[in-house]
Every structure is written in C-alpha cells, then in structure tokens.
Design a protein around this motif. Structure first.
Motif, PDB file in Angstrom:
ATOM      1  N   ASP A  15      -6.119  -0.806   6.415  1.00 12.45           N
ATOM      2  CA  ASP A  15      -6.824  -0.679   7.688  1.00 12.45           C
ATOM      3  C   ASP A  15      -6.123   0.317   8.622  1.00 12.45           C
ATOM      4  OD1 ASP A  15      -6.632  -2.335  10.668  1.00 12.45           O
ATOM      5  OD2 ASP A  15      -8.580  -1.625   9.954  1.00 12.45           O
ATOM      6  N   PHE A  16      -4.800   0.235   8.702  1.00  9.32           N
ATOM      7  CA  PHE A  16      -4.025   1.119   9.573  1.00  9.32           C
ATOM      8  C   PHE A  16      -3.224   2.071   8.698  1.00  9.32           C
ATOM      9  CE2 PHE A  16      -0.148   1.754  12.371  1.00  9.32           C
ATOM     10  CZ  PHE A  16      -0.772   2.666  13.204  1.00  9.32           C
ATOM     11  N   LEU A  17      -3.576   3.346   8.758  1.00  9.81           N
ATOM     12  CA  LEU A  17      -2.888   4.369   7.967  1.00  9.81           C
ATOM     13  C   LEU A  17      -1.688   4.864   8.762  1.00  9.81           C
ATOM     14  CD1 LEU A  17      -2.780   6.145   5.463  1.00  9.81           C
ATOM     15  CD2 LEU A  17      -4.251   7.763   6.646  1.00  9.81           C
ATOM     16  N   ASP A  18      -0.514   4.427   8.346  1.00 13.42           N
ATOM     17  CA  ASP A  18       0.708   4.852   9.011  1.00 13.42           C
ATOM     18  C   ASP A  18       1.704   5.336   7.961  1.00 13.42           C
ATOM     19  OD1 ASP A  18       1.449   2.468   7.823  1.00 13.42           O
ATOM     20  OD2 ASP A  18       2.253   1.571   9.641  1.00 13.42           O
ATOM     21  N   SER A  19       2.890   5.642   8.398  1.00 16.21           N
ATOM     22  CA  SER A  19       3.920   6.169   7.520  1.00 16.21           C
ATOM     23  C   SER A  19       4.271   5.190   6.401  1.00 16.21           C
ATOM     24  CB  SER A  19       5.157   6.511   8.345  1.00 16.21           C
ATOM     25  OG  SER A  19       6.096   7.209   7.584  1.00 16.21           O
ATOM     26  N   ALA A  20       4.320   3.904   6.718  1.00 16.71           N
ATOM     27  CA  ALA A  20       4.647   2.893   5.708  1.00 16.71           C
ATOM     28  C   ALA A  20       3.586   2.835   4.611  1.00 16.71           C
ATOM     29  CB  ALA A  20       4.805   1.523   6.368  1.00 16.71           C
ATOM     30  N   ALA A  21       2.325   2.985   4.989  1.00 17.95           N
ATOM     31  CA  ALA A  21       1.239   2.973   3.999  1.00 17.95           C
ATOM     32  C   ALA A  21       1.379   4.157   3.038  1.00 17.95           C
ATOM     33  CB  ALA A  21      -0.111   3.019   4.701  1.00 17.95           C
TER      34      ALA A  21
END
Length: 110
Positions: A15-21
């Motif tokens: 759902d949230f595309l961030d650095s961790a993803a």
C-alpha cells in the motif's frame, strides 16, 4: 508477496511504497536471479514516498541494464498522473503510459 512462474518474478508492491518496500523487492530479486522478467504489480499502492519512488526507479533501471524485462503494472491512474514526468515511466507496462498527454489532440482523418 512474491510469486515465481517459469522465468517471471512477480512482486506485489505494498500500500505504501517507501524505501523499505524497495529493499524487500531487491532482496526477492537477488534470491531469484534466473528470472528474466520482473513484474512489479502496483495495484495496491495508494501512496508513496519520493525516496521510495527514486529507489524503485533505480532498481528498475539497474535490472534493465542487466538485461531483465522490468514491467510496472496496475498503477492507479492518480498515481500515474503524479509520476507522469518521472523516469520510472519507462518501465510502466504497455497501455499504462505515464507520459500520455491528457490534452493531446488526436490526428484528424482526412
């Protein structure tokens, strides 16, 4: 979640595309180097962090330079609109163009 069929690595973006993803995607891809096609399914993405988008673009660019076919599919139209001038557009699956000109005039038939 990641699935593998034949030579395709299919990654479902969160759902949230961030650095961790993106770090997780890199990890999955490293475990399956024989996959010639990488499909990044963005159907669940509803928001993103600019750093995450930059890292995803870097991942796509790096894999493409190594000869992989990288495809970003099912990106929501609102997110495509926000990213239409981003170089990540190059990896969006056919029919899902980010650079599409919404004000473009179709050629008239003569």
């Amino acid at each position: 979640m990641t699935t593998i069929s034949h030579s395709t690595l299919h990654c479902f973006l969160p759902d949230f595309l961030d650095s961790a993803a993106v770090s997780a995607i890199r990890g999955h891809a490293a475990l399956h180097p024989a996959s010639g096609i990488i499909v990044l399914d963005a159907g669940r993405v509803s928001r993103f962090d600019p750093v995450g988008v930059l890292r995803l673009w870097d991942f796509c660019r790096d894999r493409a330079a190594r000869g992989y076919d990288v495809q970003l599919v099912h990106l929501h139209p609102a997110l495509r609109f926000r990213l239409r001038n981003h170089p990540l557009n190059h990896f969006v699956n056919e029919g899902e163009h980010l650079f599409e000109n919404p004000f473009g005039i179709k050629e008239s038939r003569r």
